[in-house]
Design a protein around this motif. Structure first.
Motif, PDB file in Angstrom:
ATOM      1  N   THR A 129       0.826  -1.209   0.000  1.00 12.06           N
ATOM      2  CA  THR A 129       0.000   0.000   0.000  1.00 12.06           C
ATOM      3  C   THR A 129       0.860   1.259   0.000  1.00 12.06           C
ATOM      4  O   THR A 129       2.070   1.210   0.243  1.00 12.06           O
ATOM      5  N   ALA A 130       0.230   2.390  -0.273  1.00  8.10           N
ATOM      6  CA  ALA A 130       0.929   3.670  -0.388  1.00  8.10           C
ATOM      7  C   ALA A 130       1.707   3.995   0.879  1.00  8.10           C
ATOM      8  O   ALA A 130       1.231   3.778   2.000  1.00  8.10           O
ATOM      9  N   GLY A 131       2.936   4.497   0.692  1.00  4.80           N
ATOM     10  CA  GLY A 131       3.746   4.959   1.807  1.00  4.80           C
ATOM     11  C   GLY A 131       4.362   3.865   2.654  1.00  4.80           C
ATOM     12  O   GLY A 131       4.847   4.140   3.756  1.00  4.80           O
ATOM     13  N   THR A 132       4.392   2.627   2.162  1.00  7.36           N
ATOM     14  CA  THR A 132       4.942   1.522   2.952  1.00  7.36           C
ATOM     15  C   THR A 132       6.185   0.936   2.289  1.00  7.36           C
ATOM     16  O   THR A 132       6.456   1.165   1.111  1.00  7.36           O
TER      17      THR A 132
ATOM     18  N   TRP B  92       7.142   3.127  -7.438  1.00  7.16           N
ATOM     19  CA  TRP B  92       7.495   1.930  -6.676  1.00  7.16           C
ATOM     20  C   TRP B  92       8.974   1.676  -6.940  1.00  7.16           C
ATOM     21  O   TRP B  92       9.389   1.509  -8.083  1.00  7.16           O
ATOM     22  N   LYS B  93       9.764   1.622  -5.899  1.00  9.60           N
ATOM     23  CA  LYS B  93      11.203   1.400  -6.043  1.00  9.60           C
ATOM     24  C   LYS B  93      11.560   0.006  -5.540  1.00  9.60           C
ATOM     25  O   LYS B  93      11.165  -0.383  -4.441  1.00  9.60           O
TER      26      LYS B  93
ATOM     27  N   ILE C   4      13.921  -8.949  -2.030  1.00  8.11           N
ATOM     28  CA  ILE C   4      13.744  -7.701  -2.774  1.00  8.11           C
ATOM     29  C   ILE C   4      12.897  -6.749  -1.937  1.00  8.11           C
ATOM     30  O   ILE C   4      11.823  -7.126  -1.454  1.00  8.11           O
ATOM     31  N   LYS C   5      13.399  -5.552  -1.750  1.00  6.73           N
ATOM     32  CA  LYS C   5      12.670  -4.514  -1.018  1.00  6.73           C
ATOM     33  C   LYS C   5      11.886  -3.661  -2.008  1.00  6.73           C
ATOM     34  O   LYS C   5      12.401  -3.290  -3.061  1.00  6.73           O
ATOM     35  N   VAL C   6      10.634  -3.365  -1.681  1.00 14.50           N
ATOM     36  CA  VAL C   6       9.834  -2.464  -2.506  1.00 14.50           C
ATOM     37  C   VAL C   6       9.366  -1.305  -1.639  1.00 14.50           C
ATOM     38  O   VAL C   6       8.844  -1.503  -0.541  1.00 14.50           O
ATOM     39  N   GLU C   7       9.583  -0.101  -2.130  1.00  9.41           N
ATOM     40  CA  GLU C   7       9.152   1.122  -1.446  1.00  9.41           C
ATOM     41  C   GLU C   7       8.080   1.796  -2.299  1.00  9.41           C
ATOM     42  O   GLU C   7       8.306   2.071  -3.481  1.00  9.41           O
TER      43      GLU C   7
ATOM     44  N   ALA D  37       1.042   6.321  -3.997  1.00 13.32           N
ATOM     45  CA  ALA D  37       1.063   5.278  -5.025  1.00 13.32           C
ATOM     46  C   ALA D  37      -0.153   4.360  -4.936  1.00 13.32           C
ATOM     47  O   ALA D  37      -0.706   4.131  -3.855  1.00 13.32           O
ATOM     48  N   ASN D  38      -0.547   3.826  -6.067  1.00 11.25           N
ATOM     49  CA  ASN D  38      -1.626   2.841  -6.102  1.00 11.25           C
ATOM     50  C   ASN D  38      -1.193   1.557  -5.401  1.00 11.25           C
ATOM     51  O   ASN D  38       0.003   1.257  -5.317  1.00 11.25           O
TER      52      ASN D  38
END
Length: 238
Positions: free
Chosen positions: A126-129, A172-173, A214-217, A222-223
């Protein structure tokens, strides 16, 4: 060299000579086509010359330093040999060496590439996580989701594809982690125009005991993101 005029054959009877490792190992000066390199000093060059071929065996662990022009190695990166490694190297007319073929003492290929692919699964980012994932598993902490490398090797060519897009001015990074620490392998899906990204430049070396995820930011607006498709290339170096 033995020339049999009656049979029309040429037999290259090449003995093997020893040369000590050094910053420059002058393979062109070798009177034999087969060379065994002794010692453990890092090698930066195989020396001058042109239009030569040498079969090289390594008697020790020694680091070869990749040069995109003058000493081109498999995988485009430095390589540390194992005892008994063999390489077929050629020198072109411009004086540039390239490793054409190689194998370990037991016959395995010098560089084996294992594809690593997966899908993060249905859990939403989710957004901001910040979340962490491997195949089929996504968690809130890196310590809850990781995979052992199993062998010494190099990860490269990170690719990710998402079902949707982050949205205008959002992102999304994605970053490959080693033992919960970011590596240089990273890519970002941004905006509303694309659902995929890749890093084909950077790489990361892992020891056999290291662990990856794998880290996702997700940016603040963000959707939601699920079912992340990913792939990596793992080059076995042991």
């Amino acid at each position: 060299m033995r020339v049999d005029l009656s049979a029309g054959t040429v037999d290259f009877r090449q003995n093997e000579i020893a040369m000590a490792s050094a910053a420059t190992v002058d393979l062109g000066s070798s009177p034999a086509g087969r060379v065994v390199i002794t010692g453990s000093t890092a090698i930066l060059s195989f020396g001058p010359g042109k239009n030569l071929t040498r079969l090289v065996r390594f008697a020790n662990a020694v680091t070869l330093t990749h040069n995109a022009t003058s000493l081109i190695l498999p995988g485009g990166a430095n390589y540390t040999t194992l005892l008994g490694d063999m390489m077929l190297v050629t020198l072109d007319s411009a004086g540039n060496w390239r490793v054409r073929l190689g194998q370990h003492a037991d016959g395995r290929a010098l560089l084996t590439v294992v594809p690593v692919t997966g899908n993060s699964g249905p859990v939403s980012v989710t957004a901001g996580t910040v979340r962490y994932f491997t195949h089929g598993l996504l968690q809130t902490a890196a310590s809850l989701v990781y995979v052992g490398a199993g062998r010494r090797g190099r990860f490269r060519n990170l690719r990710v594809v998402s079902p949707g897009v982050p949205g205008t001015d959002q992102f999304w990074k994605f970053t490959l982690q080693n033992l919960f620490t970011d590596t240089a392998l990273t890519c970002t899906i941004s905006g509303a125009g694309s659902n995929q990204a890749q890093d084909l430049v950077n790489s990361a070396i892992f020891a056999a005991a290291d662990r990856w995820s794998i880290k996702v930011e997700a940016s603040a607006g963000a959707n939601p993101l699920t079912s992340i498709l990913f792939s990596l290339d793992f080059e076995v170096l042991d």
